[in-house]
Design an enzyme around this catalytic site. Structure first.
Site, short mmCIF file in Angstrom:
data_model
loop_
_atom_site.label_atom_id
_atom_site.label_comp_id
_atom_site.label_asym_id
_atom_site.label_seq_id
_atom_site.Cartn_x
_atom_site.Cartn_y
_atom_site.Cartn_z
N GLY A 1 1.33 -5.18 -4.06
CA GLY A 1 1.11 -6.60 -3.81
C GLY A 1 0.19 -6.84 -2.63
O GLY A 1 -0.53 -7.84 -2.58
N GLY B 1 -2.39 -4.86 -1.62
CA GLY B 1 -3.76 -4.49 -1.94
C GLY B 1 -3.83 -3.05 -2.38
O GLY B 1 -2.83 -2.44 -2.75
N VAL C 1 -6.02 5.62 -4.53
CA VAL C 1 -4.81 6.40 -4.81
C VAL C 1 -3.61 5.52 -5.13
O VAL C 1 -2.49 6.00 -5.20
CB VAL C 1 -4.47 7.34 -3.63
CG1 VAL C 1 -5.53 8.41 -3.47
CG2 VAL C 1 -4.29 6.55 -2.34
N GLY C 2 -3.81 4.24 -5.32
CA GLY C 2 -2.68 3.37 -5.69
C GLY C 2 -2.82 2.01 -5.06
O GLY C 2 -3.84 1.67 -4.45
N GLY C 3 -1.79 1.22 -5.24
CA GLY C 3 -1.82 -0.12 -4.67
C GLY C 3 -0.54 -0.86 -4.95
O GLY C 3 0.40 -0.34 -5.55
N VAL D 1 -4.80 1.15 -1.90
CA VAL D 1 -4.73 2.22 -0.91
C VAL D 1 -5.79 3.25 -1.27
O VAL D 1 -5.88 3.70 -2.42
CB VAL D 1 -3.34 2.87 -0.87
CG1 VAL D 1 -3.30 3.98 0.18
CG2 VAL D 1 -2.27 1.83 -0.57
N LYS E 1 -4.98 1.14 3.77
CA LYS E 1 -4.46 -0.01 3.02
C LYS E 1 -5.41 -1.17 3.20
O LYS E 1 -5.55 -1.70 4.31
CB LYS E 1 -3.06 -0.38 3.50
CG LYS E 1 -1.96 0.52 3.01
CD LYS E 1 -0.60 0.10 3.56
CE LYS E 1 -0.21 -1.28 3.13
NZ LYS E 1 1.15 -1.66 3.60
N ASP F 1 12.46 -3.41 2.23
CA ASP F 1 12.08 -2.93 0.89
C ASP F 1 12.28 -1.42 0.82
O ASP F 1 11.38 -0.68 0.44
CB ASP F 1 10.64 -3.30 0.58
CG ASP F 1 10.31 -3.16 -0.91
OD1 ASP F 1 11.26 -3.17 -1.72
OD2 ASP F 1 9.13 -3.03 -1.26
#
EC number: 2.7.11.1
Length: 946
Positions: A644, A646, A640-642, A648, A662, A758
């Site tokens: 820096g 790694g 479902v995404g990622g 997910v 993660k 962040d």
């Protein structure tokens, strides 16, 4: 007889040794006392400053003359901590003092530093010294280079500095200095106008104020760079500035200067960079056709008189970058504007330009970016085979449905993904990177900052390739031990257009630099021995702390007997440990099964790092097989995404619970101790508005974190319409409040407190009830950790959300999170990313805001979804006020997150909503089942609650 002769020879050699030693040793007594004071203050030197004779045994960083007097101290990037002792003033022969890049050196400079009268080079760049610059510094009349930039100095510039008649490099940028620029009174009082040999006035990013004195400049001066940007200067530009014939770079941007731009600037025929943006200049832009060497012209954001596009600009044959934004230009853009042969970037947005845009047929072959957004252009005549990125959004031509899908109505300003790192199949360990030959080594890293580059944009990478070639040529010619260099994460600070290049310098012949080699490389940048290619302008390089020195120097002093003794001792110890280990292993197997049942961390695979199982708060340890099964072997369908860290993955546990996993990629794997520390921290974070850690996996050389799954994705997805969620005004207020409560909890109630580092809309997730949850602690730092004041030159966080003070201090604090949250608050208003099509949301809101009008006259910037679905926007003005307080340039002027939460709660009450209807206050919502006592680490696994 033979034996006695050998003994006699041995005695003779001993005597000869002491005779030689007596000639070349024994540091001057007062110098030794001063160095001992430094050693006592900076305890990190204890390993490299061991002997009792600094000159005789060459203490690291210390250079002596033939009289055994200390003449140089060079300790760059040595992780020094503490203050500069007053005893240093007794080093009367000292010529060089270089402490660059030690961000934990703090406190005031000794008042008696002026006693170092033979000092020619003083660099304290990138430290944290504070307080006023001592008046005695004016006694250092032999000084040629002075670098006090990137510190926390306050107070005024001492007038005594006008006595530094030999000074060439004068850099006090990025501090907190205030007051007027001192000039001489013609009698006894000195001033900066007396510095006739100085080539560089680098005073940017301070709080200097008042008028720039007419007397400051004269035809006798040899100035090359005048960088006064980012201060609070008022009044007009002095006419005398036109007398400084050698000037190549002039930055007066981001001040409060007013009046006409003087035509005397036309006398600066060597000028290459002229930045006058973000002031209050009026009148017309003078004809500057004599500036034939000019690379960059930026006069943006000034209330100049209504006028057409200047007809003289095409005669600036060297022009590369032209920025004339928001200065009331009207009429058409002549095709000749694009004809200078070196022209790459043209930005004329936020003006009154009309008719059809035509680049013509003779536009520069270097042209790659043209920005005319927010004008009145009615058409665009695109040239054949057009390689130019043209941006015309918010013009009449883009209101035509036939053009709305065209590239020029939807173009975005390119970002850099440029990297020269070698792509190798193998993965390097922590701290290592692959060099050009794909060998994993420890590079020297840092940020190379261009303070006034004469090129912009990232579509043409040839500039960066030339930079890399230039660096390697310099290193080879100077016989530096450098194998190769690489660049990555190139970015542009949207506030001051500084260009930040993350630089990696790889050692030659082995996997790391020794201290002497690193010092020589840092020194080459500090004293500006390295000259970058043309158009790169002034620069600074601040290296990261280098903690992996080669031990070659120390090995030379270790005797063979010691080595043999150590080896024998280690062998015996290993034998004893082996016997003990065999016995312990037999005992352990008997209780293994019971231990596994009681402690899920009994199989903790820490490799060579032995450690206790982590203390967790209601968090489960998963095996690799469990997580692989619930994600269909980590299939692409579950990805479902990622980022820096790694990838997910979405997974479903046997009990039906949906989770987010993660999975760290090899390059971001931590050591066992660091991973243990992170999961201990995350397991203790319990708050409704913070994503909950459910478990972790440290199995089969994998590191994974298991979180609750948040179904509606990120706030950025919601604002962009990606997840189909409609966010009206009240929902946005609740999201702001919820995420604010989460951050306030991290700052003030988590134990230890946490700085997120962040904060951005992608790291605020929305659950099925649209409750906001703060996510992604991959960059978080403990406030109580030794790294609380951690300063790093590797760019952290995300551009657009970064605290402006970070560019000066390289330090992130709780107030940095507040700044990022303020940007998110503005993002909730506009619906757009913080840097959208080259426009920075903070700057756009401040520029368009008019507090005397309804909704502060910000209707043009608002997300249409708010207006369409919300009706009356109660509390809007107060919300904007809070957001702008959060994005104040200086952290000291920003509120805390708890203060922001209180303001947002009052806004919800004003709207008629109960701020605690859907969630408790951030204290009450913590839901901590263990109580504050359990936050203290005990080093043992917590006893299960009945």
């Amino acid at each position: 007889m033979k034996m006695s002769s050998r003994i006699g020879l041995f005695k003779l050699l001993i005597l000869l040794f002491f005779q030689i030693y007596s000639v070349y040793a024994f540091t001057d007594g007062s110098d030794f006392t001063a160095l001992q004071a430094l050693k006592n203050e900076w305890d990190t030197l204890s390993k490299s400053w061991k002997s009792s004779d600094p000159c005789g045994t060459e203490w690291v960083g210390i250079t002596c003359n033939n009289d055994n007097r200390v003449v140089s101290i060079s300790l760059t990037n040595r992780n020094l901590k503490g203050k500069l002792p007053t005893e240093i003033s007794t080093l009367s022969e000292l010529q060089t003092l270089d402490l660059t890049g030690n961000p934990e050196l703090s406190g005031p400079l000794p008042a008696n530093i002026g006693n170092l009268r033979k000092l020619t080079f003083l660099s304290l760049m990138g430290c944290a010294f504070n307080g006023p610059i001592p008046d005695s510094i004016g006694n250092l009349e032999q000084l040629t280079r002075l670098s006090l930039n990137l510190n926390k100095f306050s107070g005024t510039i001492p007038a005594s500095m006008g006595r530094l008649s030999k000074l060439y490099w004068f850099d006090i940028a990025d501090n907190q200095l205030e007051g007027k620029l001192p000039v001489s009174d013609g009698a006894s009082l000195p001033g900066l106008d007396m510095l006739l040999q100085t080539g560089h006035f680098h005073f940017g990013n301070n709080k200097l104020s008042g008028e720039i004195p007419e007397k400051l400049f004269s035809s006798e001066m040899t100035l090359l760079h005048v960088l006064f940007d980012g201060n609070q200067f008022t009044g007009s530009i002095p006419e005398s500035l036109g007398l400084v014939q050698n000037l190549t770079v002039l930055r007066l941007d981001r001040n409060r200067l007013s009046g006409d731009i003087p035509s005397s600037l036309n006398n600066l025929t060597n000028l290459q960079e002229l930045h006058l943006s973000d002031n209050k200049f009026t009148g017309s832009l003078p004809n500057l056709t004599s500036l034939t060497s000019l690379y960059t012209l930026d006069v943006s954001n000034n209330p100049l008189a209504l006028s057409p596009v200047p007809s003289w600009i095409p005669f600036l044959n060297s022009l590369s970058t032209l920025r004339l934004e928001d200065i009331q230009l009207d009429g058409p853009v002549p095709t000749s504007l694009f004809s200078p042969l070196q022209l790459q970037t043209v930005s004329l947005k936020h003006n009154l330009i009309n008719t059809t845009l035509d680049l013509g047929t003779n536009y520069s072959k270097q042209l790659d970016f043209v920005d005319l957004r927010d004008n009145f252009i009615t058409g665009y005549k695109s040239p054949a085979n057009n390689p130019v990125n043209v941006m015309l959004a918010d013009n009449q031509v883009c209101q035509d449905p036939a053009n709305q899908l065209s590239g020029y109505c939807n173009a975005v300003q390119p970002n850099s993904t440029f990297s020269t790192l070698t792509k190798c199949g193998n993965h390097c360990g922590k701290g290592k990177e692959p060099n050009q030959g794909c060998h994993c080594v420890y590079p020297l890293t840092g940020v190379f900052t261009l303070r006034s580059p004469s090129f912009s944009g990232f579509s043409n990478n040839s500039n960066f390739l030339k930079f890399g070639e230039s660096l390697m040529t310099f290193f080879k010619n100077g016989k530096y031990p450098v194998d190769s260099v690489a660049m990555r994460n190139i970015s542009e600070n949207p506030t001051d257009y500084h260009l930040l290049i993350n630089l990696l310098i790889f050692p030659s012949g082995r996997d790391r630099f020794n201290q002497t080699e690193m010092d020589s490389i840092n020194s080459a940048f500090t004293i500006q021995d390295y000259k970058p290619p043309p158009r790169f302008g002034p620069y600074i390089f601040v290296a990261d702390q280098y903690k992996t020195f080669s031990d070659l120097e120390d090995s030379k002093t270790v005797s063979m007997k010691v080595i043999i003794g150590v080896v024998v001792g280690v062998v015996v110890l290993l034998l004893l440990l082996a016997l003990a280990g065999i016995y312990a292993l037999r005992q352990k197997k008997r209780a293994q099964r019971a231990t596994d049942q009681m402690n899920p961390f009994a199989k903790w695979d820490a490799g060579k790092n032995e450690m206790d199982a982590p203390q967790l708060m209601g968090t489960k340890a998963f095996t690799f097989e469990e997580l692989s099964k619930c994600t269909n072997n980590f299939s692409d369908a579950n990805d479902v995404g990622g980022g820096g860290y790694g990838q997910v993955y979405k997974g479903t546990l046997p009990n039906g619970q949906v989770i987010a996993i993660k999975r760290a990629q090899q390059g971001s794997m931590q050591g066992a101790f660091e991973f243990k520390t992170e999961i201990e921290l995350l397991s203790r974070v319990h708050h409704k508005n913070v994503v909950k850690l459910l478990g972790f996996c440290f199995d089969q050389k994998e590191q994974m974190l298991v979180y609750e799954y948040i179904p509606n994705g990120s706030l950025r997805d919601g604002l962009s319409g990606k997840n189909g969620v409609k966010l009206d005004w009240t929902r946005r207020l609740k999201i702001a409040l919820g995420s604010g409560k989460g951050l306030a909890y991290l700052h003030e109630l988590a134990d230890p407190p946490i700085i997120h580092r962040d904060v951005k809309s992608n790291n605020i997730l929305l659950d099925e009830h649209l409750t906001a949850k703060v996510a992604d602690f991959g960059l978080s730092k403990l406030v109580g950790d030794p790294e609380k004041a951690h300063v790093t030159t590797q760019v952290k966080g995300t551009m657009g959300y970064l605290d402006p003070e970070y560019y000066m201090t390289n330090q992130l604090t709780e107030k940095s999170d507040v700044y990022g949250f303020g940007v998110v608050m503005l993002e909730l208003l506009t619906g757009k990313s913080p840097i959208d099509r080259g426009s920075y949301v903070v700057k756009e809101v401040k520029k368009k805001m008019d507090k005397s009008r309804n909704l502060y006259d910000l209707q043009e910037l608002l997300d249409t979804t708010i207006i369409q679905n919300s009706g009356n926007l109660k509390g809007f003005e107060k919300y904007v006020d809070v957001a702008l307080q959060c994005v104040e340039p200086e952290g000291v002027n920003r509120p805390t997150m708890s203060e922001v939460v209180q303001e947002l709660e009052s806004i919800l009450r004003l709207v008629g909503l109960n701020p605690n209807a859907d969630s408790a206050t951030y204290e009450e919502a913590s839901g901590d089942p263990y109580g504050r006592d359990s936050f203290e680490y005990t080093g043992v696994f917590p006893t299960p609650k009945p």
